[in-house]
Design a protein around this motif. Sequence first.
Motif, mmCIF file in Angstrom:
data_model
loop_
_atom_site.group_PDB
_atom_site.id
_atom_site.type_symbol
_atom_site.label_atom_id
_atom_site.label_comp_id
_atom_site.label_asym_id
_atom_site.label_seq_id
_atom_site.Cartn_x
_atom_site.Cartn_y
_atom_site.Cartn_z
ATOM 1 N N GLY A 52 -3.234 -14.571 6.108
ATOM 2 C CA GLY A 52 -2.875 -13.734 7.244
ATOM 3 C C GLY A 52 -1.379 -13.655 7.477
ATOM 4 N N ASP A 53 -0.581 -14.051 6.484
ATOM 5 C CA ASP A 53 0.863 -13.903 6.600
ATOM 6 C C ASP A 53 1.271 -12.446 6.441
ATOM 7 O OD1 ASP A 53 1.413 -16.661 6.942
ATOM 8 O OD2 ASP A 53 1.253 -16.969 4.783
ATOM 9 N N ILE A 54 0.510 -11.716 5.611
ATOM 10 C CA ILE A 54 0.745 -10.283 5.429
ATOM 11 C C ILE A 54 -0.563 -9.532 5.590
ATOM 12 C CG2 ILE A 54 2.686 -10.662 3.846
ATOM 13 C CD1 ILE A 54 0.801 -9.667 1.560
ATOM 14 N N SER A 55 -0.428 -8.261 5.857
ATOM 15 C CA SER A 55 -1.547 -7.332 5.806
ATOM 16 C C SER A 55 -0.946 -6.004 5.373
ATOM 17 C CB SER A 55 -2.262 -7.223 7.147
ATOM 18 O OG SER A 55 -3.481 -6.508 6.997
ATOM 19 N N PHE A 56 -1.733 -4.950 5.536
ATOM 20 C CA PHE A 56 -1.271 -3.626 5.141
ATOM 21 C C PHE A 56 -1.577 -2.639 6.248
ATOM 22 C CE2 PHE A 56 -2.422 -6.029 1.377
ATOM 23 C CZ PHE A 56 -1.214 -6.007 0.696
ATOM 24 N N SER A 57 -0.643 -1.736 6.477
ATOM 25 C CA SER A 57 -0.828 -0.697 7.493
ATOM 26 C C SER A 57 -1.840 0.325 6.985
ATOM 27 C CB SER A 57 0.507 0.001 7.774
ATOM 28 O OG SER A 57 0.880 0.802 6.663
ATOM 29 N N ASP A 58 -2.205 1.250 7.839
ATOM 30 C CA ASP A 58 -3.132 2.308 7.428
ATOM 31 C C ASP A 58 -2.563 3.152 6.295
ATOM 32 O OD1 ASP A 58 -5.038 1.463 9.224
ATOM 33 O OD2 ASP A 58 -4.621 3.020 10.709
ATOM 34 N N ALA A 59 -1.234 3.209 6.204
ATOM 35 C CA ALA A 59 -0.586 3.957 5.118
ATOM 36 C C ALA A 59 -0.383 3.090 3.875
ATOM 37 C CB ALA A 59 0.754 4.502 5.589
ATOM 38 N N GLY A 60 -0.786 1.810 3.955
ATOM 39 C CA GLY A 60 -0.688 0.922 2.806
ATOM 40 C C GLY A 60 0.582 0.109 2.723
ATOM 41 N N LYS A 61 1.454 0.210 3.731
ATOM 42 C CA LYS A 61 2.710 -0.540 3.718
ATOM 43 C C LYS A 61 2.460 -2.004 4.073
ATOM 44 C CE LYS A 61 5.498 3.413 5.074
ATOM 45 N NZ LYS A 61 6.388 3.974 6.092
ATOM 46 N N ILE A 62 3.256 -2.894 3.460
ATOM 47 C CA ILE A 62 3.162 -4.310 3.790
ATOM 48 C C ILE A 62 3.666 -4.521 5.215
ATOM 49 C CG2 ILE A 62 4.046 -6.625 3.297
ATOM 50 C CD1 ILE A 62 4.273 -5.832 0.380
ATOM 51 N N ILE A 63 2.881 -5.258 5.992
ATOM 52 C CA ILE A 63 3.312 -5.679 7.320
ATOM 53 C C ILE A 63 3.108 -7.190 7.406
ATOM 54 C CG2 ILE A 63 3.012 -3.484 8.511
ATOM 55 C CD1 ILE A 63 0.286 -4.342 9.420
ATOM 56 N N THR A 64 3.918 -7.848 8.207
ATOM 57 C CA THR A 64 3.866 -9.298 8.306
ATOM 58 C C THR A 64 3.727 -9.726 9.758
ATOM 59 O OG1 THR A 64 6.251 -9.577 8.584
ATOM 60 C CG2 THR A 64 5.430 -9.510 6.321
ATOM 61 N N LYS A 65 3.345 -10.981 9.916
ATOM 62 C CA LYS A 65 3.392 -11.574 11.245
ATOM 63 C C LYS A 65 4.849 -11.670 11.649
ATOM 64 C CE LYS A 65 -0.774 -14.281 11.536
ATOM 65 N NZ LYS A 65 -1.377 -15.609 11.590
#
Length: 109
Positions: A52-65
């Motif tokens: 859960g350090d990273i996930s992906f936005s609806d557009a597929g971009k990397i997002i982080t805590k």
Amino acid sequence: WSNECPITGVNAPELLVASHIVSWQLSNSSEKVDPYNGLPLSPNVDKLFDRGDISFSDAGKIITKDTFDKTLLDKLGINLESSIIGLTDKHRAYLARHRELKGIEHLSD
């Protein structure tokens, strides 16, 4: 994704992890085998995603805590500007659950 990690480009199937977006433990019997609940990720991306350090936005971009040290991505060879191409609405539904379960805020793309 043709046996390739959509983030790192690693295309050696023997090195990829069939990563559940919503974990096996939290999925019902149909979600466990739903191909839209999975991504082929290289081990370093899989580990960060699973933790859960990273996930992906609806557009597929990397997002982080917010608390995650983004310099670690570079050290692990992960480009913060990478994004997953080809997500469907079914993937996005699982990703929304992943972000919620892992406490990663999703801002609009």
